[in-house]
Design an enzyme around this catalytic site. Structure first.
Site, PDB file in Angstrom:
ATOM      1  N   SER A 244      12.181   1.169   6.368  1.00 23.14           N
ATOM      2  CA  SER A 244      11.792  -0.109   5.784  1.00 23.14           C
ATOM      3  C   SER A 244      12.724  -1.180   6.330  1.00 23.14           C
ATOM      4  CB  SER A 244      11.916  -0.034   4.255  1.00 23.14           C
ATOM      5  OG  SER A 244      11.955  -1.321   3.695  1.00 23.14           O
TER       6      SER A 244
ATOM      7  N   ILE B 104       0.835  -1.215   0.000  1.00 23.93           N
ATOM      8  CA  ILE B 104       0.000   0.000   0.000  1.00 23.93           C
ATOM      9  C   ILE B 104       0.866   1.260   0.000  1.00 23.93           C
ATOM     10  CG2 ILE B 104      -0.344   0.285   2.514  1.00 23.93           C
ATOM     11  CD1 ILE B 104      -2.971   0.667  -0.277  1.00 23.93           C
TER      12      ILE B 104
ATOM     13  N   LYS C 135      -5.551   1.773   7.580  1.00 16.28           N
ATOM     14  CA  LYS C 135      -6.611   0.967   8.178  1.00 16.28           C
ATOM     15  C   LYS C 135      -6.155  -0.484   8.260  1.00 16.28           C
ATOM     16  CE  LYS C 135      -8.153  -1.688   5.672  1.00 16.28           C
ATOM     17  NZ  LYS C 135      -7.914  -2.755   4.637  1.00 16.28           N
TER      18      LYS C 135
ATOM     19  N   ASP D 236     -10.069  -7.621   6.689  1.00 15.55           N
ATOM     20  CA  ASP D 236      -9.137  -6.619   6.160  1.00 15.55           C
ATOM     21  C   ASP D 236      -9.816  -5.863   5.013  1.00 15.55           C
ATOM     22  OD1 ASP D 236      -6.219  -5.528   6.030  1.00 15.55           O
ATOM     23  OD2 ASP D 236      -6.766  -6.030   3.981  1.00 15.55           O
TER      24      ASP D 236
HETATM   25  P1  NAP Z   1       2.439  -5.524   3.042  1.00 16.39           P
HETATM   26  O1  NAP Z   1       2.625  -5.465   1.572  1.00 16.39           O
HETATM   27  O2  NAP Z   1       2.681  -6.777   3.765  1.00 16.39           O
HETATM   28  O3  NAP Z   1       3.304  -4.336   3.640  1.00 16.39           O
HETATM   29  C1  NAP Z   1       3.461  -4.097   4.998  1.00 16.39           C
HETATM   30  C2  NAP Z   1       4.908  -3.710   5.227  1.00 16.39           C
HETATM   31  O4  NAP Z   1       5.088  -3.338   6.592  1.00 16.39           O
HETATM   32  C3  NAP Z   1       5.891  -4.838   4.979  1.00 16.39           C
HETATM   33  O5  NAP Z   1       6.193  -4.969   3.623  1.00 16.39           O
HETATM   34  C4  NAP Z   1       7.086  -4.384   5.792  1.00 16.39           C
HETATM   35  O6  NAP Z   1       7.734  -3.396   5.032  1.00 16.39           O
HETATM   36  C5  NAP Z   1       6.411  -3.699   6.982  1.00 16.39           C
HETATM   37  N1  NAP Z   1       6.339  -4.595   8.134  1.00 16.39           N
HETATM   38  C6  NAP Z   1       5.938  -5.883   8.151  1.00 16.39           C
HETATM   39  N2  NAP Z   1       6.004  -6.387   9.387  1.00 16.39           N
HETATM   40  C7  NAP Z   1       6.465  -5.400  10.157  1.00 16.39           C
HETATM   41  C8  NAP Z   1       6.773  -5.301  11.536  1.00 16.39           C
HETATM   42  N3  NAP Z   1       6.613  -6.355  12.357  1.00 16.39           N
HETATM   43  N4  NAP Z   1       7.230  -4.132  12.007  1.00 16.39           N
HETATM   44  C9  NAP Z   1       7.390  -3.077  11.193  1.00 16.39           C
HETATM   45  N5  NAP Z   1       7.126  -3.112   9.870  1.00 16.39           N
HETATM   46  C10 NAP Z   1       6.668  -4.258   9.377  1.00 16.39           C
HETATM   47  O7  NAP Z   1       0.941  -5.079   3.425  1.00 16.39           O
HETATM   48  P2  NAP Z   1       0.032  -3.958   2.747  1.00 16.39           P
HETATM   49  O8  NAP Z   1      -0.886  -4.594   1.761  1.00 16.39           O
HETATM   50  O9  NAP Z   1       0.862  -2.820   2.293  1.00 16.39           O
HETATM   51  O10 NAP Z   1      -0.866  -3.573   3.990  1.00 16.39           O
HETATM   52  C11 NAP Z   1      -0.389  -2.732   5.021  1.00 16.39           C
HETATM   53  C12 NAP Z   1      -1.596  -2.053   5.645  1.00 16.39           C
HETATM   54  O11 NAP Z   1      -2.255  -1.295   4.620  1.00 16.39           O
HETATM   55  C13 NAP Z   1      -2.628  -3.049   6.188  1.00 16.39           C
HETATM   56  O12 NAP Z   1      -3.149  -2.589   7.403  1.00 16.39           O
HETATM   57  C14 NAP Z   1      -3.699  -3.073   5.107  1.00 16.39           C
HETATM   58  O13 NAP Z   1      -4.991  -3.324   5.624  1.00 16.39           O
HETATM   59  C15 NAP Z   1      -3.621  -1.650   4.574  1.00 16.39           C
HETATM   60  N6  NAP Z   1      -4.119  -1.549   3.196  1.00 16.39           N
HETATM   61  C16 NAP Z   1      -3.698  -2.410   2.222  1.00 16.39           C
HETATM   62  C17 NAP Z   1      -4.253  -2.311   0.952  1.00 16.39           C
HETATM   63  C18 NAP Z   1      -3.823  -3.233  -0.178  1.00 16.39           C
HETATM   64  O14 NAP Z   1      -4.451  -3.183  -1.256  1.00 16.39           O
HETATM   65  N7  NAP Z   1      -2.795  -4.045  -0.038  1.00 16.39           N
HETATM   66  C19 NAP Z   1      -5.215  -1.358   0.664  1.00 16.39           C
HETATM   67  C20 NAP Z   1      -5.564  -0.452   1.653  1.00 16.39           C
HETATM   68  C21 NAP Z   1      -5.016  -0.568   2.924  1.00 16.39           C
HETATM   69  P3  NAP Z   1       9.307  -3.056   5.162  1.00 16.39           P
HETATM   70  O15 NAP Z   1      10.075  -4.302   4.935  1.00 16.39           O
HETATM   71  O16 NAP Z   1       9.489  -2.019   4.123  1.00 16.39           O
HETATM   72  O17 NAP Z   1       9.492  -2.539   6.569  1.00 16.39           O
END
Ligand code: NAP
Length: 318
Positions: free
Chosen positions: A35, A13, A91, A169
């Site tokens: 990151s 995101i 969120k 989610d």
């Molecule tokens: P994601 O691709 O898994 O990204 C989350 C990132 O957070 C990871 O790549 C990592 O990035 C970091 N992270 C993971 N574990 C961590 C930890 N224990 N401590 C600190 N940083 C950590 O997930 P995402 O889809 O972007 O979703 C993240 C949030 O955005 C969620 O709450 C989701 O509901 C929301 N969201 C997602 C979407 C969607 O379409 N995917 C849409 C709207 C909202 P680094 O390695 O760079 O630290």
């Protein structure tokens, strides 16, 4: 004024939405990224693998967008607020209601902004639906939120862990529209949660809701196993009309069969415009209504075990 912003968690995101939204808004400058994997866009002057280092080393940072999974958001947001920075929360805003309440309290004490973003609310169709429904009695609500988890969450394991919300989610996006458009407060009366036998979060849910109006039929169905066309629809039927249909996650609105709004995706640019207004006024904006409904659905939910789900078809999944 140009606000210097940092991002924590440079995952899907952050890259797909936050980065372009910040780039397109001249009142924000992406100054730093934290990151764990060391990922960084070209324009960030500072990059860190530990966000605490970012907070120490970049004192002129105004605000931080926390784009991590929800399980770790509270501890990070606390540190950011206590370092004197404003906070934008992806969120769901935390893992529990108590954590969110704690962030609201700390923001108040520190005189900093905390902003709970519910991206689905930033569609004009949602605003028009809310205005159309104001003062009416809803007889029927049907939320159908069905998508393919393998497509939207490739390789994300946190969504299947406890506190990862599972199908809530995406489902919480629907609930964030419901809480915004419904003319009366909504309550969860019944909840059935389908947990795959190998997962700690639900893959599907069916909810019965109520506003207290007798005889009204209010339901929501979430499912993560939908392949082919994806469905993000909300139908609302009022006593004496009209009949509303919001589709494409809120981007399209029909009222009594006539198209009223059809727009592209402007959710995240709108979120950053809202953040700008909050930063300029110093106002906290915590909307916990969608989060409460999701929490209630888990609290009174009946758990049903369903067949194991593997998101990697190469490993013998579905
Ligand atoms: P994601 O691709 O898994 O990204 C989350 C990132 O957070 C990871 O790549 C990592 O990035 C970091 N992270 C993971 N574990 C961590 C930890 N224990 N401590 C600190 N940083 C950590 O997930 P995402 O889809 O972007 O979703 C993240 C949030 O955005 C969620 O709450 C989701 O509901 C929301 N969201 C997602 C979407 C969607 O379409 N995917 C849409 C709207 C909202 P680094 O390695 O760079 O630290």
């Amino acid at each position: 004024m140009v606000f210097k912003v940092g991002i924590i968690g440079f995952g899907k995101i952050a890259q797909d939405q936050h980065l372009p939204a910040i780039r397109s808004n001249p009142n924000f400058e992406l100054t730093a990224v934290a990151s764990q994997r060391g990922l960084t866009p070209d324009e960030a002057k500072h990059t860190f693998t530990d966000y605490r280092e970012m907070l120490r080393e970049v004192p002129d940072l105004d605000a931080v967008a926390i784009c991590t999974p929800p399980q770790v958001r509270h501890a990070i947001a606390r540190d950011v607020l206590e370092a004197g920075k404003h906070v934008l929360l992806e969120k769901p805003p935390a893992a529990t209601l108590s954590e969110l309440e704690d962030l609201r309290r700390i923001a108040g004490e520190m005189g900093k902004v905390v902003f709970t973003t519910w991206h689905a609310q930033y569609n004009r169709g949602v605003d028009v639906a809310r205005d159309t429904l104001a003062g009416r009695t809803v007889r029927r609500l049907l939320v159908t939120w069905k998508e393919d988890v393998r497509h939207w969450h490739p390789g994300q394991q946190w969504i299947w862990q406890a506190g990862g919300f599972g199908v809530f989610d995406p489902g919480i996006n629907a609930l964030s529209i419901v809480t915004k458009i419904m003319p009366q407060p909504v309550f969860i009366k019944q909840s059935v949660l389908q947990f795959p036998e190998n997962r700690d979060a639900p893959i599907a849910a069916s909810l019965k809701l109520s506003t207290g109006t007798e005889g009204a039929d209010l339901q929501a169905v979430f499912d993560w196993r939908q392949t082919g066309p994806q469905t993000w629809d909300i139908e609302v039927d009022c006593e004496g009309g009209p009949l509303l249909k919001l589709s494409h996650g809120g981007r399209r609105l029909e009222v009594d069969g006539s198209l009223v709004v059809e727009e592209g995706d402007d959710e995240y640019p709108e979120i950053y415009r809202r953040f700008e207004t909050l930063l300029a006024s110093g106002r906290v904006e915590v909307d916990d209504a969608p989060f409460r409904l999701a929490a209630d659905a888990f609290m009174i939910g009946r758990r049903v075990q369903v067949e194991a789900f593997d998101d990697d078809p190469a490993q013998g999944g579905h």
